[in-house]
Scaffold this motif. Structure first.
Motif, PDB file in Angstrom:
ATOM      1  N   LYS A  33    -101.796 101.409 -80.708  1.00  0.00           N
ATOM      2  CA  LYS A  33    -102.078 100.363 -79.530  1.00  0.00           C
ATOM      3  C   LYS A  33    -102.471  99.058 -79.946  1.00  0.00           C
ATOM      4  N   THR A  34    -103.519  98.946 -80.924  1.00  0.00           N
ATOM      5  CA  THR A  34    -104.154  97.732 -81.542  1.00  0.00           C
ATOM      6  C   THR A  34    -102.760  97.201 -82.390  1.00  0.00           C
ATOM      7  N   ARG A  35    -102.265  97.780 -83.004  1.00  0.00           N
ATOM      8  CA  ARG A  35    -101.151  97.220 -83.726  1.00  0.00           C
ATOM      9  C   ARG A  35    -100.243  96.499 -82.647  1.00  0.00           C
ATOM     10  N   GLY A  36    -100.027  97.170 -81.732  1.00  0.00           N
ATOM     11  CA  GLY A  36     -98.994  96.518 -80.649  1.00  0.00           C
ATOM     12  C   GLY A  36     -99.637  95.189 -79.802  1.00  0.00           C
ATOM     13  N   VAL A  37    -100.845  95.252 -79.730  1.00  0.00           N
ATOM     14  CA  VAL A  37    -101.801  93.954 -78.974  1.00  0.00           C
ATOM     15  C   VAL A  37    -101.397  92.911 -80.142  1.00  0.00           C
ATOM     16  N   PHE A  38    -101.702  93.227 -81.314  1.00  0.00           N
ATOM     17  CA  PHE A  38    -101.927  91.895 -82.461  1.00  0.00           C
ATOM     18  C   PHE A  38    -100.395  91.311 -82.691  1.00  0.00           C
ATOM     19  N   TYR A  41     -99.886  89.072 -80.149  1.00  0.00           N
ATOM     20  CA  TYR A  41    -100.609  87.903 -80.428  1.00  0.00           C
ATOM     21  C   TYR A  41     -99.764  87.079 -81.708  1.00  0.00           C
ATOM     22  N   ARG A  42     -99.239  87.823 -82.496  1.00  0.00           N
ATOM     23  CA  ARG A  42     -98.806  87.049 -83.477  1.00  0.00           C
ATOM     24  C   ARG A  42     -97.404  86.636 -82.993  1.00  0.00           C
ATOM     25  N   ALA A  43     -96.508  87.164 -82.038  1.00  0.00           N
ATOM     26  CA  ALA A  43     -95.561  86.434 -81.339  1.00  0.00           C
ATOM     27  C   ALA A  43     -95.812  85.061 -80.806  1.00  0.00           C
ATOM     28  N   ALA A  44     -97.047  85.290 -80.038  1.00  0.00           N
ATOM     29  CA  ALA A  44     -97.553  83.755 -79.435  1.00  0.00           C
ATOM     30  C   ALA A  44     -97.899  82.657 -80.455  1.00  0.00           C
ATOM     31  N   SER A  45     -98.391  83.115 -81.393  1.00  0.00           N
ATOM     32  CA  SER A  45     -98.646  82.024 -82.474  1.00  0.00           C
ATOM     33  C   SER A  45     -97.565  81.532 -83.108  1.00  0.00           C
ATOM     34  N   TYR A  46     -96.639  82.497 -83.324  1.00  0.00           N
ATOM     35  CA  TYR A  46     -95.073  81.784 -83.754  1.00  0.00           C
ATOM     36  C   TYR A  46     -94.375  81.082 -82.692  1.00  0.00           C
ATOM     37  N   LEU A  47     -94.581  81.253 -81.533  1.00  0.00           N
ATOM     38  CA  LEU A  47     -94.135  80.322 -80.269  1.00  0.00           C
ATOM     39  C   LEU A  47     -95.083  79.044 -80.322  1.00  0.00           C
ATOM     40  N   ASP A  48     -96.135  79.144 -80.673  1.00  0.00           N
ATOM     41  CA  ASP A  48     -97.096  77.953 -80.880  1.00  0.00           C
ATOM     42  C   ASP A  48     -96.503  76.871 -81.826  1.00  0.00           C
ATOM     43  N   LEU A  49     -96.008  77.702 -82.914  1.00  0.00           N
ATOM     44  CA  LEU A  49     -95.338  76.878 -84.166  1.00  0.00           C
ATOM     45  C   LEU A  49     -94.003  76.676 -84.140  1.00  0.00           C
ATOM     46  N   LYS A  50     -93.276  76.888 -82.794  1.00  0.00           N
ATOM     47  CA  LYS A  50     -92.148  76.676 -82.530  1.00  0.00           C
ATOM     48  C   LYS A  50     -91.232  77.456 -83.572  1.00  0.00           C
ATOM     49  N   ALA A  59     -92.501  90.087 -80.855  1.00  0.00           N
ATOM     50  CA  ALA A  59     -92.565  90.726 -79.698  1.00  0.00           C
ATOM     51  C   ALA A  59     -91.678  91.870 -79.367  1.00  0.00           C
ATOM     52  N   THR A  60     -90.698  91.887 -80.142  1.00  0.00           N
ATOM     53  CA  THR A  60     -89.674  93.126 -79.902  1.00  0.00           C
ATOM     54  C   THR A  60     -90.499  94.304 -80.543  1.00  0.00           C
ATOM     55  N   GLU A  61     -90.942  94.168 -81.548  1.00  0.00           N
ATOM     56  CA  GLU A  61     -91.658  95.331 -82.348  1.00  0.00           C
ATOM     57  C   GLU A  61     -92.808  95.618 -81.314  1.00  0.00           C
ATOM     58  N   SER A  62     -93.699  94.919 -80.855  1.00  0.00           N
ATOM     59  CA  SER A  62     -94.659  95.054 -80.050  1.00  0.00           C
ATOM     60  C   SER A  62     -94.166  96.016 -78.592  1.00  0.00           C
ATOM     61  N   LEU A  63     -93.092  95.362 -78.096  1.00  0.00           N
ATOM     62  CA  LEU A  63     -92.686  95.971 -76.735  1.00  0.00           C
ATOM     63  C   LEU A  63     -92.321  97.295 -77.120  1.00  0.00           C
ATOM     64  N   LEU A  64     -91.276  97.581 -78.033  1.00  0.00           N
ATOM     65  CA  LEU A  64     -90.940  98.818 -78.520  1.00  0.00           C
ATOM     66  C   LEU A  64     -91.885  99.793 -78.827  1.00  0.00           C
ATOM     67  N   VAL A  75     -97.244  95.975 -73.107  1.00  0.00           N
ATOM     68  CA  VAL A  75     -95.978  95.631 -72.350  1.00  0.00           C
ATOM     69  C   VAL A  75     -96.560  94.162 -71.721  1.00  0.00           C
ATOM     70  N   GLN A  76     -97.591  94.371 -71.058  1.00  0.00           N
ATOM     71  CA  GLN A  76     -97.739  92.972 -70.162  1.00  0.00           C
ATOM     72  C   GLN A  76     -98.029  91.816 -71.120  1.00  0.00           C
ATOM     73  N   LEU A  77     -98.725  91.760 -72.276  1.00  0.00           N
ATOM     74  CA  LEU A  77     -98.884  90.924 -73.269  1.00  0.00           C
ATOM     75  C   LEU A  77     -97.294  90.196 -73.688  1.00  0.00           C
ATOM     76  N   VAL A  78     -96.425  91.067 -73.786  1.00  0.00           N
ATOM     77  CA  VAL A  78     -94.948  90.539 -74.232  1.00  0.00           C
ATOM     78  C   VAL A  78     -94.522  89.922 -72.914  1.00  0.00           C
ATOM     79  N   ASP A  79     -94.831  90.673 -71.708  1.00  0.00           N
ATOM     80  CA  ASP A  79     -94.016  90.169 -70.469  1.00  0.00           C
ATOM     81  C   ASP A  79     -94.691  88.716 -70.136  1.00  0.00           C
ATOM     82  N   ASP A  80     -95.771  88.291 -70.760  1.00  0.00           N
ATOM     83  CA  ASP A  80     -96.301  87.080 -70.086  1.00  0.00           C
ATOM     84  C   ASP A  80     -95.996  86.155 -71.350  1.00  0.00           C
ATOM     85  N   LEU A  81     -95.224  86.473 -72.381  1.00  0.00           N
ATOM     86  CA  LEU A  81     -94.510  85.610 -73.279  1.00  0.00           C
ATOM     87  C   LEU A  81     -93.209  85.254 -73.056  1.00  0.00           C
ATOM     88  N   LEU A  82     -92.515  85.961 -72.305  1.00  0.00           N
ATOM     89  CA  LEU A  82     -91.209  86.062 -71.952  1.00  0.00           C
ATOM     90  C   LEU A  82     -90.728  84.326 -71.498  1.00  0.00           C
TER      91      LEU A  82
END
Length: 103
Positions: A33-38, A41-50, A59-64, A75-82
């Protein structure tokens, strides 16, 4: 990994990725669960870097993972990034992520 999140919050994304990656490598399977959260977070940071490709992969790994273990927060963290992925629909992995999230 918590230090990595702190560096993300401070905008030092390179250092954050290093610490998060190191932390993920130390997590036992019982901490998925902790791995999924992070991963989210990693997906969000990559989006910040474009950088949509590694963002989509994380994000896919986290969601799966979240769906497999029943972790609604992940799931909600990934949904928020969509919405942020909408700008990158031609990037590798993004269409698959959006399709997975819609399923």
């Amino acid at each position: 990994m918590d230090s990595g999140q702190a560096f993300l919050d401070l905008g030092d994304i390179g250092r954050a990725h290093q610490l998060i990656t190191e932390g993920e490598g130390l997590l036992p399977p019982a901490r998925d669960k902790t791995r999924g959260v992070f991963l989210a977070y990693r997906a969000a940071s990559y989006l910040d870097l474009k950088e949509p490709e590694p963002a989509a992969a994380a994000a896919t790994e986290s969601l799966l993972l979240a769906r497999r273990i029943g972790a609604p927060r992940c799931v909600q963290l990934v949904d928020d990034l969509l919405p942020r992925f909408q700008h990158y629909q031609d990037a590798q992995g993004v269409p698959e992520l959006l399709q997975l999230a819609a399923a």
